[in-house]
Enzyme design. Structure first.
Site, PDB file in Angstrom:
ATOM      1  N   GLY A  30       0.797  -1.221   0.000  1.00 52.11           N
ATOM      2  CA  GLY A  30       0.000   0.000   0.000  1.00 52.11           C
ATOM      3  C   GLY A  30       0.829   1.270   0.000  1.00 52.11           C
ATOM      4  N   GLY A  35       5.399   4.235  -8.814  1.00 49.45           N
ATOM      5  CA  GLY A  35       5.977   2.912  -9.064  1.00 49.45           C
ATOM      6  C   GLY A  35       4.910   1.828  -9.024  1.00 49.45           C
ATOM      7  CG  HIS A  36       2.992   0.893  -5.306  1.00 49.76           C
ATOM      8  ND1 HIS A  36       3.437   1.951  -4.539  1.00 49.76           N
ATOM      9  CD2 HIS A  36       3.401  -0.238  -4.669  1.00 49.76           C
ATOM     10  CE1 HIS A  36       4.077   1.482  -3.484  1.00 49.76           C
ATOM     11  NE2 HIS A  36       4.082   0.168  -3.535  1.00 49.76           N
ATOM     12  CG  LEU A 147      13.710  -4.404 -12.599  1.00 50.10           C
ATOM     13  CD1 LEU A 147      14.260  -4.068 -13.971  1.00 50.10           C
ATOM     14  CD2 LEU A 147      14.442  -5.613 -12.015  1.00 50.10           C
ATOM     15  CG  ASP A 149      11.662  -3.117  -3.637  1.00 48.14           C
ATOM     16  OD1 ASP A 149      12.448  -2.470  -2.920  1.00 48.14           O
ATOM     17  OD2 ASP A 149      10.451  -2.844  -3.739  1.00 48.14           O
ATOM     18  CE  LYS A 183       7.558   9.441  -8.774  1.00 44.55           C
ATOM     19  NZ  LYS A 183       6.619  10.540  -8.522  1.00 44.55           N
ATOM     20  CB  SER A 184      10.711   4.795  -1.719  1.00 43.64           C
ATOM     21  OG  SER A 184      10.528   4.222  -0.431  1.00 43.64           O
ATOM     22  CB  SER A 185       5.874   3.754   0.739  1.00 41.79           C
ATOM     23  OG  SER A 185       5.224   3.127  -0.324  1.00 41.79           O
TER      24      SER A 185
END
Lengths: 289, 289
Positions: A30, A35-36, A147, A149, A183-185
């Site tokens: 979530g 990215g998601h 990618l 992760d 991008k990262s949460s």
């Protein structure tokens, strides 16, 4: 868009659907960013039914990690998912995913004692366990990962191959901010000054890749340059800078194969990771399939 | 009847079939006896497609166990399977099931440190791993096991529940020789004298169960009687006689719930196991579903 919260209901639904449809699946924790959404858009375009799951998996957080602090905003996530055309959101409760003490323990014995795995013992065991459960609940034909992760992608690749999941792994390029930050949460937890410095992760990686393009074949020289750039331009603590074969994640003595150049940097607000995957000539690998 | 030997081919075949058919699956290590055939007959009668696998799984044999000595007769197995009406036999090569060193390790943390699990460390880890692979290759709706391997049934129950396999577990009663000896592929390795003595496993278990019917609630007294009967009437070495809750396989202080009374005896030619599952009044449980 349908929202399902019960494991049993989800499984029954999929039994119905599996017969006529191709199922694309994007597992997530979530707090969606581009990215998601790129993964979801791809899943929507390639499959007749596209599904995402939202589940902050306690099993993949260490005792001192940020499970409670991990950002959550389901209302916003559902709106964003709907905009991509996703058909079903699977958002189970923790007690439905882990109702009893588990008898089965899964652990990863290769590809983990390096990069993030080294400082997060058990993390990928938790990832492998929850993905096994989700694959069994959803029965997807294709599963989508980013990618960014890259070690997770390498682990999922091994999971699917070792246990014969009838699933195709699709890994898409890291989505970046205009300045290059992946991008990262977790980016929202960075202090203002740290957010500015954080651009040096991607900048240093790109410099390292350019060295390979220019003929540098010695991994140690590239790793040193990347390490120095991050040290000189950020207030973060470098967890690792590594250059390894990909997806096997083994040390290389020369850049004569597909490799990953990866970094992890701890800022006070968040720990960030980034990587580039490139071939022996330094050409970027944008998408594994 | 179709015989398939390639994992990939089997998986493709099942992708086709899964849509219209209900799939019943009987995993085996071959060398069929009436126990296996009863499972197949049931799978044939309850499903539109019935499949059995023949694979002597090296992962579930310990270093000093009988992997090489385990009896094999594929020609006879195929004939017997065909007679039951089985549609597909999956008989993969070892190098197709385990092509590379595995990254994923599965282990069982409950229900294993007792009965056969205690003297066969890692055995049920190997069982869980190969069943996970087979479930992913076959995608069955129902899977069939014999209650003779009651601990295996308990492990499969946990495997399916913990990892959410969309599979129904069906456990059928132990099939016995006319004198009561539980059918087993290993019985052929018994010496003539041992074969005669072996009847005392089922006879002692039945005596133990009768004690419960007659009101004996103390597990220790029943276990002692069963132990003495086997000791006095066979030349074998008793590995264990245990009375535990079922399927949790935990010690009980009184017979006030569903229990298993189980034995393992080592003869010179083979190690035999047998069990009875009964309720608080001693009534036999013949079939779990």
């Amino acid at each position: 868009m349908e929202i399902i919260r019960s494991v049993k209901e989800m499984q029954n639904k999929m039994k119905e659907l599996a017969s006529q449809e191709t199922i694309g699946f994007v597992p997530t924790m979530g707090y969606f960013h581009e990215g998601h959404l790129a993964l979801m858009t791809e899943a929507v375009s390639e499959n007749s039914i596209a599904i995402t799951s939202i589940f902050v998996n306690p099993l993949q957080f260490g005792p001192n990690e940020d499970f409670d602090k991990y950002p959550r905003d389901e209302k916003r996530d559902l709106r964003l998912a709907e905009e991509t055309g996703i058909d079903i959101v699977f958002a189970p409760e923790q007690k439905d995913m882990y109702p009893v003490e588990m008898t089965v323990a899964m652990s990863m014995t290769n590809r983990v004692d390096t990069l993030c795995g080294r400082s997060r013992p058990g993390h990928f065991d938790g990832v492998g366990t929850v993905l096994t459960k989700l694959f069994n609940i959803i029965s997807p034909d294709r599963v989508y990962f980013g990618l960014k992760d890259a070690q997770q992608v390498a682990i999922v690749d091994a999971l699917i191959e070792d246990l014969n999941f009838p699933v195709e792994l699709i890994a898409l390029p890291t989505v970046r901010e205009p300045d290059g930050l992946a991008k990262s949460s977790r980016n929202v937890n960075l202090k203002t000054k740290e957010r500015k410095e954080a651009v040096w992760l991607s900048r240093a990686l790109e410099t390292g890749r350019q060295m390979a393009v220019d003929g540098q074949q010695n991994p140690a020289i590239i790793v040193k340059e990347v390490t120095d750039l991050i040290k000189n331009h950020t207030s973060g603590t470098t967890d690792y800078v590594e250059l390894l074969s990909y997806p096997n994640l083994e040390p290389v003595h020369s850049i004569d194969q597909q490799v990953i150049l990866a970094v992890a940097v701890k800022f006070s607000g968040a720990r960030l990771i980034d990587n580039l995957i490139f071939d022996a000539d330094g050409n970027l690998i944008r998408r594994l399939r």
